[in-house]
Design an enzyme around this catalytic site. Sequence first.
Site, PDB file in Angstrom:
ATOM      1  N   GLU A 180       9.221  18.399 -32.100  1.00 34.05           N
ATOM      2  CA  GLU A 180       8.486  18.970 -33.213  1.00 34.05           C
ATOM      3  C   GLU A 180       8.509  18.043 -34.430  1.00 34.05           C
ATOM      4  O   GLU A 180       7.505  17.906 -35.143  1.00 34.05           O
ATOM      5  CB  GLU A 180       9.081  20.332 -33.601  1.00 34.05           C
ATOM      6  N   ALA A 225      18.171   8.894   4.449  1.00 34.85           N
ATOM      7  CA  ALA A 225      17.145   8.283   5.300  1.00 34.85           C
ATOM      8  C   ALA A 225      17.561   8.494   6.749  1.00 34.85           C
ATOM      9  O   ALA A 225      18.734   8.347   7.099  1.00 34.85           O
ATOM     10  CB  ALA A 225      17.015   6.790   4.994  1.00 34.85           C
ATOM     11  N   TRP A 238      19.739  -0.562   7.571  1.00 39.19           N
ATOM     12  CA  TRP A 238      18.551  -0.097   6.856  1.00 39.19           C
ATOM     13  C   TRP A 238      17.586   0.636   7.782  1.00 39.19           C
ATOM     14  O   TRP A 238      17.285   0.189   8.881  1.00 39.19           O
ATOM     15  CB  TRP A 238      17.842  -1.274   6.186  1.00 39.19           C
ATOM     16  N   ARG A 272      17.563   7.722  -8.930  1.00 38.36           N
ATOM     17  CA  ARG A 272      18.884   7.594  -9.561  1.00 38.36           C
ATOM     18  C   ARG A 272      18.757   7.495 -11.074  1.00 38.36           C
ATOM     19  O   ARG A 272      19.554   8.080 -11.822  1.00 38.36           O
ATOM     20  CB  ARG A 272      19.606   6.349  -9.026  1.00 38.36           C
ATOM     21  N   THR A 314      30.729   6.809   3.835  1.00 37.34           N
ATOM     22  CA  THR A 314      29.566   6.044   3.373  1.00 37.34           C
ATOM     23  C   THR A 314      29.996   4.865   2.520  1.00 37.34           C
ATOM     24  O   THR A 314      29.479   3.745   2.668  1.00 37.34           O
ATOM     25  CB  THR A 314      28.615   6.956   2.561  1.00 37.34           C
ATOM     26  N   ASP A 321      29.149   1.117   3.868  1.00 35.87           N
ATOM     27  CA  ASP A 321      28.035   0.434   3.222  1.00 35.87           C
ATOM     28  C   ASP A 321      28.414  -0.376   1.988  1.00 35.87           C
ATOM     29  O   ASP A 321      27.622  -1.193   1.518  1.00 35.87           O
ATOM     30  CB  ASP A 321      26.966   1.457   2.809  1.00 35.87           C
ATOM     31  N   LEU A 359      25.486   1.790  -5.949  1.00 36.29           N
ATOM     32  CA  LEU A 359      24.985   3.047  -6.508  1.00 36.29           C
ATOM     33  C   LEU A 359      24.460   2.884  -7.932  1.00 36.29           C
ATOM     34  O   LEU A 359      24.702   3.713  -8.808  1.00 36.29           O
ATOM     35  CB  LEU A 359      26.063   4.140  -6.468  1.00 36.29           C
ATOM     36  N   GLY A 375      27.931  10.928   3.044  1.00 35.12           N
ATOM     37  CA  GLY A 375      27.318  10.856   4.357  1.00 35.12           C
ATOM     38  C   GLY A 375      27.001  12.211   4.935  1.00 35.12           C
ATOM     39  O   GLY A 375      26.861  13.196   4.216  1.00 35.12           O
ATOM     40  N   SER A 428      27.802  19.809   4.179  1.00 37.42           N
ATOM     41  CA  SER A 428      28.658  20.818   3.548  1.00 37.42           C
ATOM     42  C   SER A 428      27.924  21.526   2.412  1.00 37.42           C
ATOM     43  O   SER A 428      28.064  22.738   2.229  1.00 37.42           O
ATOM     44  CB  SER A 428      29.956  20.179   3.036  1.00 37.42           C
TER      45      SER A 428
END
Length: 347
Positions: free
Chosen positions: A53, A157, A178, A192, A204, A208, A212, A292, A298
């Site tokens: 505003e 993926a 990949w 992200r 994970t 990997d 992140l 993962g 979960s």
Amino acid sequence: MNIHEKYIKRCIELAKNGLGKTYPNPMVGSVIVLNNEIIGEGWHQKAGEPHAEVNAINSVKNKSLLKDSTIYVSLEPCSHWGKTPPCANLIVEKGIKNVVIGTIDSNSLVSGKGIEHLKKNGCNVIVGVLENECNQLNKRFFTFHNKKRPYIILKWAETADGFIDKIRGVNSKNTPNWISNSYSQQLVHKLRADEQAVLVGATTALNDNPALNVRSWYGENPVRVVLDRNLKIPSTYNLFDKSIKTIILTDKEAESGENLVFEKIDFTQNVPEQICKILYKYELQSVIIEGGFQTLQSFIDENLWDEAFVFVGNVEFKQGLKAPKIEKEPVEVKKVLMDTLSIYRNI
């Protein structure tokens, strides 16, 4: 579409410019209209800076026109002093008599008080124009304040035959297998940048060695959150480089330091619920859960999620780690060049 919807729609368009930049504040857009012509507009650009505003009012060159104008705003104007003065007070001070609001602010600091202030001071107030669209705009903000937890986005993926990873052996490299293409990966980095936190499990992280971050997109890096019950992740891994605030959830004693926070949880109890409580404590309004399988499933099993992005690549692994399962039809299915993106919403 009536005249009020037309201008609230413009407010929503303006507000979206603040995505990923206004936390912990909501995204808000505002336009000022005189004789069916926009004479000013603005949006909230960053927490601590002027609200929508204020920016809209400041953009009007001839302030004498304000008293005959209508101000549109996607979210109820604030009525309390924070890092900036109350917007409801400013509207009254500028003599704007007609106010159209998309939706009420559910934050207890505001929640109807801004509307009450405007009405007490002689403003004609209309509330609830494109209300659902305005609520959707700030789904993160409203989930955080109403449900006392972050807005939860699942992302993974999977291959055309339904796997998220190959079987890892003792000599496997600590790099991703990949599945999606480079354009999908860039989209993930954009996702992200839009959210406040990103979470992975220890498996994970070990497989990997992810960073992140948002290296393939412009924006703020999200807070990294890692489930590591037994503190197995080596300190040499990317997650421990201290370049980004990182929260490690464990059941071991560990000392927190620069950009590295250890939080104890009980892994024998409801882990997703405990994660939500910790993220709420750190005022993180949204989180992307990237893996993962066990971590993702979960949250699905607890029905503790709001949205899911599933990238389906055009490769097959034949065998490997099965992808999580959502018992819903996707709301949208899009093509990302050679990949298919299925978007689910938990409604």
